[in-house]
Design a protein around this motif. Structure first.
Motif, PDB file in Angstrom:
ATOM      1  N   SER A 370       0.844  -1.194   0.000  1.00  0.00           N
ATOM      2  CA  SER A 370       0.000   0.000   0.000  1.00  0.00           C
ATOM      3  C   SER A 370       0.877   1.242   0.000  1.00  0.00           C
ATOM      4  O   SER A 370       2.013   1.223   0.487  1.00  0.00           O
ATOM      5  CB  SER A 370      -0.917   0.009   1.226  1.00  0.00           C
ATOM      6  OG  SER A 370      -0.143   0.066   2.426  1.00  0.00           O
ATOM      7  N   HIS A 371       0.354   2.329  -0.560  1.00  0.00           N
ATOM      8  CA  HIS A 371       1.127   3.562  -0.670  1.00  0.00           C
ATOM      9  C   HIS A 371       1.347   4.167   0.708  1.00  0.00           C
ATOM     10  O   HIS A 371       0.403   4.407   1.467  1.00  0.00           O
ATOM     11  CB  HIS A 371       0.386   4.553  -1.569  1.00  0.00           C
ATOM     12  CG  HIS A 371       1.154   5.810  -1.830  1.00  0.00           C
ATOM     13  ND1 HIS A 371       0.793   7.028  -1.319  1.00  0.00           N
ATOM     14  CD2 HIS A 371       2.289   6.022  -2.559  1.00  0.00           C
ATOM     15  CE1 HIS A 371       1.658   7.950  -1.712  1.00  0.00           C
ATOM     16  NE2 HIS A 371       2.568   7.361  -2.469  1.00  0.00           N
ATOM     17  N   GLY A 372       2.619   4.423   1.052  1.00  0.00           N
ATOM     18  CA  GLY A 372       2.935   4.929   2.378  1.00  0.00           C
ATOM     19  C   GLY A 372       2.963   6.430   2.490  1.00  0.00           C
ATOM     20  O   GLY A 372       2.707   6.985   3.553  1.00  0.00           O
ATOM     21  N   GLY A 373       3.256   7.124   1.384  1.00  0.00           N
ATOM     22  CA  GLY A 373       3.313   8.571   1.450  1.00  0.00           C
ATOM     23  C   GLY A 373       4.232   9.156   0.401  1.00  0.00           C
ATOM     24  O   GLY A 373       4.770   8.455  -0.465  1.00  0.00           O
ATOM     25  N   VAL A 374       4.411  10.473   0.490  1.00  0.00           N
ATOM     26  CA  VAL A 374       5.238  11.234  -0.444  1.00  0.00           C
ATOM     27  C   VAL A 374       6.224  12.066   0.350  1.00  0.00           C
ATOM     28  O   VAL A 374       5.858  12.715   1.324  1.00  0.00           O
ATOM     29  CB  VAL A 374       4.375  12.151  -1.342  1.00  0.00           C
ATOM     30  CG1 VAL A 374       5.254  12.892  -2.336  1.00  0.00           C
ATOM     31  CG2 VAL A 374       3.316  11.351  -2.057  1.00  0.00           C
ATOM     32  N   MET A 375       7.480  12.050  -0.078  1.00  0.00           N
ATOM     33  CA  MET A 375       8.525  12.852   0.570  1.00  0.00           C
ATOM     34  C   MET A 375       8.858  14.023  -0.352  1.00  0.00           C
ATOM     35  O   MET A 375       9.270  13.837  -1.494  1.00  0.00           O
ATOM     36  CB  MET A 375       9.758  11.972   0.816  1.00  0.00           C
ATOM     37  CG  MET A 375       9.458  10.808   1.758  1.00  0.00           C
ATOM     38  SD  MET A 375      10.467   9.334   1.471  1.00  0.00           S
ATOM     39  CE  MET A 375      12.098   9.952   1.818  1.00  0.00           C
ATOM     40  N   ARG A 376       8.663  15.244   0.167  1.00  0.00           N
ATOM     41  CA  ARG A 376       8.875  16.459  -0.611  1.00  0.00           C
ATOM     42  C   ARG A 376      10.040  17.237  -0.019  1.00  0.00           C
ATOM     43  O   ARG A 376       9.951  17.711   1.101  1.00  0.00           O
ATOM     44  CB  ARG A 376       7.620  17.339  -0.597  1.00  0.00           C
ATOM     45  CG  ARG A 376       6.336  16.625  -1.022  1.00  0.00           C
ATOM     46  CD  ARG A 376       5.129  17.530  -0.819  1.00  0.00           C
ATOM     47  NE  ARG A 376       3.875  16.829  -1.080  1.00  0.00           N
ATOM     48  CZ  ARG A 376       3.267  16.792  -2.256  1.00  0.00           C
ATOM     49  NH1 ARG A 376       3.809  17.429  -3.283  1.00  0.00           N
ATOM     50  NH2 ARG A 376       2.143  16.145  -2.407  1.00  0.00           N
ATOM     51  N   GLY A 377      11.116  17.380  -0.774  1.00  0.00           N
ATOM     52  CA  GLY A 377      12.252  18.117  -0.247  1.00  0.00           C
ATOM     53  C   GLY A 377      13.135  18.740  -1.312  1.00  0.00           C
ATOM     54  O   GLY A 377      14.086  19.430  -0.984  1.00  0.00           O
ATOM     55  N   HIS A 378      12.803  18.512  -2.585  1.00  0.00           N
ATOM     56  CA  HIS A 378      13.642  19.007  -3.673  1.00  0.00           C
ATOM     57  C   HIS A 378      12.879  19.978  -4.554  1.00  0.00           C
ATOM     58  O   HIS A 378      11.660  19.881  -4.708  1.00  0.00           O
ATOM     59  CB  HIS A 378      14.165  17.840  -4.514  1.00  0.00           C
ATOM     60  CG  HIS A 378      15.143  16.971  -3.798  1.00  0.00           C
ATOM     61  ND1 HIS A 378      16.466  17.355  -3.593  1.00  0.00           N
ATOM     62  CD2 HIS A 378      15.006  15.752  -3.219  1.00  0.00           C
ATOM     63  CE1 HIS A 378      17.095  16.389  -2.930  1.00  0.00           C
ATOM     64  NE2 HIS A 378      16.231  15.406  -2.695  1.00  0.00           N
ATOM     65  N   LYS A 379      13.609  20.892  -5.162  1.00  0.00           N
ATOM     66  CA  LYS A 379      13.023  21.879  -6.050  1.00  0.00           C
ATOM     67  C   LYS A 379      12.984  21.408  -7.490  1.00  0.00           C
ATOM     68  O   LYS A 379      12.214  21.931  -8.291  1.00  0.00           O
ATOM     69  CB  LYS A 379      13.824  23.187  -5.958  1.00  0.00           C
ATOM     70  CG  LYS A 379      13.819  23.826  -4.572  1.00  0.00           C
ATOM     71  CD  LYS A 379      14.592  25.117  -4.549  1.00  0.00           C
ATOM     72  CE  LYS A 379      16.085  24.898  -4.682  1.00  0.00           C
ATOM     73  NZ  LYS A 379      16.650  24.161  -3.538  1.00  0.00           N
ATOM     74  N   LEU A 380      13.847  20.438  -7.840  1.00  0.00           N
ATOM     75  CA  LEU A 380      13.910  19.909  -9.203  1.00  0.00           C
ATOM     76  C   LEU A 380      13.844  18.386  -9.163  1.00  0.00           C
ATOM     77  O   LEU A 380      13.674  17.790  -8.104  1.00  0.00           O
ATOM     78  CB  LEU A 380      15.189  20.390  -9.894  1.00  0.00           C
ATOM     79  CG  LEU A 380      15.357  21.908 -10.078  1.00  0.00           C
ATOM     80  CD1 LEU A 380      16.710  22.225 -10.686  1.00  0.00           C
ATOM     81  CD2 LEU A 380      14.238  22.492 -10.915  1.00  0.00           C
TER      82      LEU A 380
END
Length: 465
Positions: A370-380
């Motif tokens: 199952s999908h655990g999540g999204v990690m957002r930390g980069h601009k590109l």
């Protein structure tokens, strides 16, 4: 959690996977795309190769910039994709967008990358740069660490071997940019832009000498298969190739040590399965609709593939006699943005996927993928991934490396952002730190290769101060 610009690093537990339509992309400005052309000039193996057309013309594969599909919480506000543009500014309306690429200009850092002080932003642990390797002979596209040795592959066609941050030895492939390196005991497997997989062995008399001992497929199998017309497949009009051999760039290699199997992914859209003992191709799978960018051996008999077609697929392995058979089990992701890299934490049964929109998605095996999540930390775009213990490392076209830590509840938080490269971070390798760490602390040595022609060496701790 603060990032290097003072913003907030967001870790999201779920994602609706909403992506822009192809028609919307046509109205967006030139993302300064960079293309890597396949110029095959080597005939040192069984036969020569020609350039592939589809792997170069795919708009989703040809850029490293991220799209603006992450919502208001995304840190990509400065991305050129977020600016309005007339359709006449579409990169497909210009003769060649590569001319505008900033990576096409002479590097201003040739004078000495050593002059720039090591950088690190938002350091919440004992993380930092401990060294740098610079050799002005090409962009670094692949890394592999084994013990105290580091192997680097570049577009100079050389494989360099480093020991204690100093050049130890090296060997030359004569053709084909080195896109992937895998170490299996005393043998080294290298995947190249010319579609060849070469096999090298360390000399028993001198550990500095690496001799080429073959290729995949072997010459014997290549010749034997070439006589049977049924062994050929049509790849485009008036061109047939052997099924057991890649005819475009080998972009990824992954090893199953327990079974002695090597998996290769290619821009020819196929995944091939090799038995290391006799260099035999056991299976060739038409896995995707566009170039395969990453293959990763997983857990519970699963293998994962990620492609420029935006899909992440799960393949189930079944042993059949002396061979294997892989069946498509599940499609984890199907999006507009290209999938750029995969990494698997086998101990925790988690698979990570990065894409050209700058996001890192993950799925949890203990919860039936199952999908655990999204990690957002980069601009590109995120170009490479690596895992070690509870840590995840993501290297990006924004020249930074995010260090993430997974807590027992499955939440990923950003420990630090490593900066110091002057070009996109293209590859990562991780080794356990041999120095005795503080009690209760786990430390790792991280190697990062970049299009700035350097390899940075970092010491990273999973202990948060």
């Amino acid at each position: 959690m603060r990032n290097e610009r003072g913003g907030t690093v967001v870790v999201q537990r779920s994602s609706p996977y909403s992506r822009p339509k192809f028609g919307d992309l046509l109205q967006q400005p030139d993302p300064n795309s960079v293309f890597i052309a396949n110029n095959h000039t080597d005939n040192d193996d069984q036969c020569s190769n020609r350039d592939s057309s589809f792997s170069l013309i795919s708009p989703r594969y040809s850029h490293y910039t991220s799209s603006s599909t992450s919502g208001e919480a995304s840190p990509y506000a400065m991305s050129p994709w977020n600016h309005n543009s007339l359709i006449t500014k579409s990169p497909w309306n210009h003769p060649s967008p590569i001319i505008k690429s900033p990576w096409n200009h002479p590097s201003p850092f040739i004078k000495s990358p050593w002059m720039a002080p090591p950088g690190i932003v938002d350091d919440y642990g004992q993380n930092g740069m401990i060294g740098s390797i610079v050799r002005e002979e090409g962009h670094v596209y692949s890394l592999a660490a084994s013990g105290n040795l580091l192997y680097t592959g570049s577009d100079s066609k050389n494989i360099r071997v480093w020991k204690n941050l100093k050049e130890y030895t090296g060997f030359r492939s004569h053709s084909g940019l080195v896109k992937a390196i895998i170490i299996a005991g005393d043998r080294i497997f290298t995947g190249h832009q010319d579609g060849k997989i070469r096999v090298w062995k360390v000399s028993e008399k001198s550990p500095k000498v690496h001799k080429r001992v073959g290729a995949l497929p072997s010459l014997k199998d290549f010749v034997k298969s070439s006589f049977n017309p049924k062994n050929y497949v049509e790849v485009r009009r008036s061109r047939n190739v052997l099924r057991i051999r890649h005819f475009d760039t080998v972009s990824s290699l992954s090893l199953n040590e327990e079974l002695g199997l090597l998996y290769s992914g290619s821009w020819d859209k196929t995944m091939k399965v090799w038995r290391i003992a006799d260099s035999k191709c056991l299976e060739s799978i038409n896995a995707h609709d566009d170039a395969i960018n990453s293959v990763a051996v997983g857990f519970d008999g699963m293998v994962f593939t990620g492609s420029a077609d935006g899909a992440v697929k799960v393949w189930r392995r079944e042993l059949q006699g002396d061979g294997t058979k892989h069946f498509l089990m599940q499609v984890l992701l199907n999006q507009e943005n290209a999938v750029t890299a995969l990494a698997v934490n086998r101990g925790a049964a988690i698979v990570y996927c990065s894409s050209s929109d700058g996001l890192v998605n993950f799925w949890e095996g203990e919860k039936h993928l199952s999908h655990g999540g999204v990690m957002r930390g980069h601009k590109l775009a995120v170009l490479c991934l690596a895992t070690a213990g509870n840590l995840v490392f993501s290297g990006s076209a924004d020249k930074s490396i995010c260090v993430w830590r997974r807590d027992p509840d499955g939440i990923h938080s950003c420990l630090s952002v490593l900066t110091g490269h002057t070009g996109p971070v293209k590859c990562l390798a991780v080794e356990e730190d041999r120095e005795v760490p503080a009690k209760g602390d786990q430390r790792w040595i991280v190697y990062s290769g970049s299009l700035d022609k350097s390899v940075k060496v970092w010491r990273v701790s999973d202990h948060q101060a």
